[in-house]
Scaffold this motif. Structure first.
Motif, PDB file in Angstrom:
ATOM      1  N   GLU A  74       0.856  -1.183   0.000  1.00  0.00           N
ATOM      2  CA  GLU A  74       0.000   0.000   0.000  1.00  0.00           C
ATOM      3  C   GLU A  74       0.894   1.236   0.000  1.00  0.00           C
ATOM      4  OE1 GLU A  74      -3.617  -1.681   2.783  1.00  0.00           O
ATOM      5  OE2 GLU A  74      -1.774  -1.063   3.724  1.00  0.00           O
TER       6      GLU A  74
ATOM      7  N   SER B 182      -0.058   4.243  -0.797  1.00  0.00           N
ATOM      8  CA  SER B 182      -0.818   5.489  -0.837  1.00  0.00           C
ATOM      9  C   SER B 182      -1.162   5.940   0.575  1.00  0.00           C
ATOM     10  CB  SER B 182      -2.111   5.291  -1.627  1.00  0.00           C
ATOM     11  OG  SER B 182      -2.989   4.473  -0.894  1.00  0.00           O
ATOM     12  N   VAL B 183      -1.339   7.230   0.739  1.00  0.00           N
ATOM     13  CA  VAL B 183      -1.803   7.806   1.992  1.00  0.00           C
ATOM     14  C   VAL B 183      -3.032   8.623   1.634  1.00  0.00           C
ATOM     15  CG1 VAL B 183      -1.223   9.346   3.899  1.00  0.00           C
ATOM     16  CG2 VAL B 183       0.545   7.908   2.900  1.00  0.00           C
ATOM     17  N   ASP B 184      -4.154   8.421   2.361  1.00  0.00           N
ATOM     18  CA  ASP B 184      -5.393   9.092   1.984  1.00  0.00           C
ATOM     19  C   ASP B 184      -5.387  10.576   2.295  1.00  0.00           C
ATOM     20  OD1 ASP B 184      -6.422   6.737   1.184  1.00  0.00           O
ATOM     21  OD2 ASP B 184      -7.534   6.344   3.014  1.00  0.00           O
ATOM     22  N   LEU B 185      -4.866  10.895   3.471  1.00  0.00           N
ATOM     23  CA  LEU B 185      -5.076  12.249   3.966  1.00  0.00           C
ATOM     24  C   LEU B 185      -3.822  13.089   3.777  1.00  0.00           C
ATOM     25  CD1 LEU B 185      -7.044  11.325   7.188  1.00  0.00           C
ATOM     26  CD2 LEU B 185      -7.956  12.399   5.144  1.00  0.00           C
ATOM     27  N   ASP B 186      -4.023  14.386   3.888  1.00  0.00           N
ATOM     28  CA  ASP B 186      -2.976  15.349   3.578  1.00  0.00           C
ATOM     29  C   ASP B 186      -2.022  15.527   4.760  1.00  0.00           C
ATOM     30  OD1 ASP B 186      -1.779  17.036   1.887  1.00  0.00           O
ATOM     31  OD2 ASP B 186      -3.265  18.636   1.981  1.00  0.00           O
ATOM     32  N   PHE B 187      -1.420  14.438   5.219  1.00  0.00           N
ATOM     33  CA  PHE B 187      -0.471  14.520   6.328  1.00  0.00           C
ATOM     34  C   PHE B 187       0.856  15.089   5.860  1.00  0.00           C
ATOM     35  CE2 PHE B 187      -3.149  11.038   8.028  1.00  0.00           C
ATOM     36  CZ  PHE B 187      -3.433  11.597   9.260  1.00  0.00           C
TER      37      PHE B 187
ATOM     38  N   LEU C 117       1.188  13.895   0.070  1.00  0.00           N
ATOM     39  CA  LEU C 117       0.482  13.747  -1.199  1.00  0.00           C
ATOM     40  C   LEU C 117       1.154  14.528  -2.327  1.00  0.00           C
ATOM     41  CD1 LEU C 117      -3.208  13.946   0.058  1.00  0.00           C
ATOM     42  CD2 LEU C 117      -1.841  11.934  -0.419  1.00  0.00           C
TER      43      LEU C 117
ATOM     44  N   SER D 259      -5.567   5.771   7.514  1.00  0.00           N
ATOM     45  CA  SER D 259      -5.380   6.417   6.215  1.00  0.00           C
ATOM     46  C   SER D 259      -4.159   5.858   5.488  1.00  0.00           C
ATOM     47  CB  SER D 259      -5.243   7.928   6.379  1.00  0.00           C
ATOM     48  OG  SER D 259      -3.955   8.239   6.860  1.00  0.00           O
ATOM     49  N   LEU D 260      -3.354   5.045   6.167  1.00  0.00           N
ATOM     50  CA  LEU D 260      -2.203   4.428   5.496  1.00  0.00           C
ATOM     51  C   LEU D 260      -2.598   3.123   4.811  1.00  0.00           C
ATOM     52  CD1 LEU D 260       0.453   4.879   8.326  1.00  0.00           C
ATOM     53  CD2 LEU D 260       0.203   6.270   6.289  1.00  0.00           C
TER      54      LEU D 260
ATOM     55  N   THR E 273      -1.233  -1.835   6.408  1.00  0.00           N
ATOM     56  CA  THR E 273      -0.234  -1.060   7.138  1.00  0.00           C
ATOM     57  C   THR E 273      -0.733  -0.780   8.557  1.00  0.00           C
ATOM     58  OG1 THR E 273       0.444  -0.066   5.064  1.00  0.00           O
ATOM     59  CG2 THR E 273       1.170   1.023   7.073  1.00  0.00           C
TER      60      THR E 273
ATOM     61  N   ALA F 258      -4.228  17.347   8.658  1.00  0.00           N
ATOM     62  CA  ALA F 258      -5.076  16.157   8.616  1.00  0.00           C
ATOM     63  C   ALA F 258      -5.144  15.393   9.932  1.00  0.00           C
ATOM     64  CB  ALA F 258      -4.586  15.224   7.501  1.00  0.00           C
TER      65      ALA F 258
ATOM     66  N   LEU G 254      -5.176  18.456  -1.033  1.00  0.00           N
ATOM     67  CA  LEU G 254      -5.249  17.160  -1.699  1.00  0.00           C
ATOM     68  C   LEU G 254      -5.859  16.152  -0.748  1.00  0.00           C
ATOM     69  CD1 LEU G 254      -1.587  17.241  -2.956  1.00  0.00           C
ATOM     70  CD2 LEU G 254      -3.555  17.389  -4.451  1.00  0.00           C
TER      71      LEU G 254
ATOM     72  N   GLY H 286      -6.088  12.205  -0.864  1.00  0.00           N
ATOM     73  CA  GLY H 286      -5.891  10.908  -1.501  1.00  0.00           C
ATOM     74  C   GLY H 286      -5.348  10.982  -2.911  1.00  0.00           C
TER      75      GLY H 286
END
Lengths: 266, 340
Positions: free
Chosen positions: A85, A87-92, A138, B224-225, B229, B279, B336, B338
């Protein structure tokens, strides 16, 4: 022998056997690579180590104790993973993502202490992402994000690192840096690598999977023979040895794949 | 961060006082405070002030407090649901809750069922409909591997269409136009029916839900990871998702039962707050409820004063105010969710 041990591990999903009676040791401090064609069960083996899948037969042992008997949190304190995985969903921010690596060591929402922060900074520095700390994950390139996620795994302070194709998206320099980091850390690691040449350089031992079964294992020099590569991957290759280190390296030549009489010849 | 939370709390308090004072009869904040103090402490009110006191204490105060509670709840539930289903377009009504509640409320209204519950019968019907819809969507999207977020979203959308169809049939065969206006109320939302009797249950449910979801701040960050994970970090995504879904479904059902389905707040406030404070759920779950509460108090005020004595639908105002703010913020901050 401490470290990680696969004790007749079998995984069956929807009546399909994906891994069959795998016996393999990952000795303490060793870097072991899993190689094999697509669909040979490499990632499935890793999933059993980071607990995304439960074995349907056999067991994965960490220091002789069965992972299935440990809580998810307990094993997360000792085993860190880079999954597929990416991808990271949120804008961290990068720093926030790396800090999530401390999750298994912190109670609930307990904030990071000075030691946690130092570990995160060190992990970011080692993966060359410290200068990106305040950037949004992101907004990063694929390779930068991959390094951030590996830094997150390092910040977890694991005894065992499990990495699924860690060199994906990385440029040459970062590939070499990552692999020398793995070798130099003295940490037990189980790594899926597609590039057999990188695997030969980086790993103490290789396990070759084909159709869910282990078909060979041992030091790269013993395992990576032209016969095995042809049998497992269906590709004819020339094996040479590095003039300085003696590590086996495979040379590709498209012409050696052409079996038809009117194909190009060398 | 703490300064922001305190500032927003002050703004919320001021907004509540101003909103209680405004309406067909304008009451100054000082007097509002005096009436509220009299109501709480059992103080004396002059005989010529009784009407104004009644307006403040019996009509406007419960209404404004309900708006604040529901605004806070919808914003928080929106944050959690977006994290759980990992979808930027999710909102508290993703599980078909709003149309399910409408079906429940209208069915009770038309059939006269649950009569034993008196004036709460329709609310009970709405609550039951909301929970029933959530349960149906949840069960339909379950698989051996647990709840798949995308499947849940798609099932919710499909179910909403199903409930709409049921509503259309009920309206078509209903003997009067009452059913039609009831459906309008439950799908657009409003605080016109607010009373002191309706407030405590929803307030307790929302406050408990807020307290619980805040405990899961880091777990929501980890989700969110990706689920695998999350597991490798010691967080069981399936367990967290199941527990928080039940909680958000109950909280949403309780809110819908008293105020109908007020759209947009639960979708946009989470995004606006993430743009402003980042976030991390530890921050978002403090700021979003406050922003939601303030927004809802003002939206309700506008809805009941602009074309008084008629009321504008809340959903229309939230959209009119929220859309431009959201678009501007999103474009300026390069937000942004995702990916690109």
């Amino acid at each position: 022998m401490p470290g990680l041990r696969f004790d007749d591990l079998s995984v069956t999903v929807d009546h399909h056997t994906i891994v069959r009676e795998l016996r393999l040791d990952v000795p303490d401090g060793a870097v072991v690579g899993l190689v094999g064609p697509n669909g040979s069960g490499k990632s499935t083996v890793l999933r059993c180590v980071y607990r995304a899948l439960a074995p349907s037969g056999g067991a994965v042992l960490l220091d002789s104790s069965d992972l299935a008997t440990m809580s998810l949190r307990d094993s997360a304190r000792r085993i860190a993973a880079l999954t597929q995985e990416n991808s990271v969903d949120l804008d961290f921010t990068v720093a926030e993502v790396v800090a999530l690596g401390r999750t298994p060591h912190l109670a609930g929402n307990q904030p990071l202490g000075p030691r946690d922060r130092a570990l995160c900074d060190e992990a970011m520095a080692r993966l060359d992402v410290l200068h990106l700390a305040e950037r949004s994950v992101l907004s990063l390139s694929g390779g930068e994000r991959q390094r951030v996620l590996i830094a997150r795994a390092l910040a977890q302070e694991p005894e065992v690192l499990v990495l699924d194709e860690p060199t994906n998206h990385l440029d040459l320099r970062h590939q070499v840096e990552l692999l020398s980091l793995l070798r130099g850390a003295g940490r037990t690691a189980l790594v899926v690598v597609h590039d057999l040449n990188l695997a030969a350089i980086a790993c103490d031992r290789l396990g070759v999977l084909s159709g869910g079964a282990l078909v060979a294992s041992g030091p790269p020099a013993h395992v990576l023979t032209p016969e095995l590569v042809r049998a497992v991957f269906g590709v004819a290759m020339t094996v040479v040895h590095h003039p300085e280190t003696g590590v086996p390296q495979l040379l590709h030549s498209l012409s050696t794949m052409e079996e038809s009489p009117d194909g190009p010849r060398s | 961060m703490r300064a922001l939370a305190i500032a927003l709390s002050v703004v919320l308090l001021a907004s509540v006082l101003v909103a209680i004072g405004l309406g067909p009869a304008v009451i100054a904040p000082v007097e509002t405070v005096r009436y509220l103090w009299a109501a709480v402490s059992g103080g004396e009110i002059g005989p010529d002030e009784v009407t104004r006191y009644q307006i403040v204490w019996q009509i406007r105060t419960p209404r404004v407090l309900l708006a604040a509670v529901v605004g806070a709840g919808l914003a928080a539930v929106g944050v959690v649901v977006q994290a759980l289903v990992r979808n930027a377009l999710a909102d508290p009504f993703i599980l078909g809750v709003s149309s399910g509640a409408s079906v429940g409320a209208v069915a009770v209204g038309v059939s006269g069922g649950l009569a034993g519950l008196g004036i709460y019968a329709v609310s009970a019907g709405a609550f039951a409909g909301a929970l029933g819809a959530s349960a149906l969507v949840y069960v339909a999207s379950r698989s051996a591997a647990g709840i798949m977020p995308l499947r849940l979203v798609l099932t919710g959308v499909a179910m909403a269409f199903g409930f709409q169809a049921v509503l259309s049939v009920i309206i078509y065969f209903a003997p009067d136009s009452e059913a039609t206006s009831a459906v309008l109320f439950w799908t657009m939302g409003g605080f016109g029916a607010a009373t002191w009797g309706a407030l405590p249950v929803v307030a307790v449910v929302v406050l408990v839900a807020l307290a619980v979801v805040r405990r899961y701040s880091r777990a929501l960050d980890v989700l969110s990871l990706g689920d695998e994970t999350a597991g490798s970090l010691g967080v069981d995504a399936a367990v967290v998702r199941r527990g928080l879904f039940v909680l958000t479904a109950v909280a949403t059902g309780a809110m819908v039962a008293v105020s109908g389905a007020i759209g947009f707040v639960g979708l946009v406030v989470p995004h606006v707050v993430r743009i402003l404070v980042g976030a991390g759920h530890a921050r978002v779950l403090v700021v979003a409820p406050l922003v939601g509460a303030v927004l809802m108090v003002w939206v309700d005020l506008v809805s009941r004063t602009v074309v008084a004595p008629r009321e504008l639908p809340l959903g229309a105002i939230t959209a009119l105010v929220g859309v431009p703010v959201f678009v501007v913020l999103m474009r300026r901050r390069g937000y942004l969710f995702g990916g690109r």
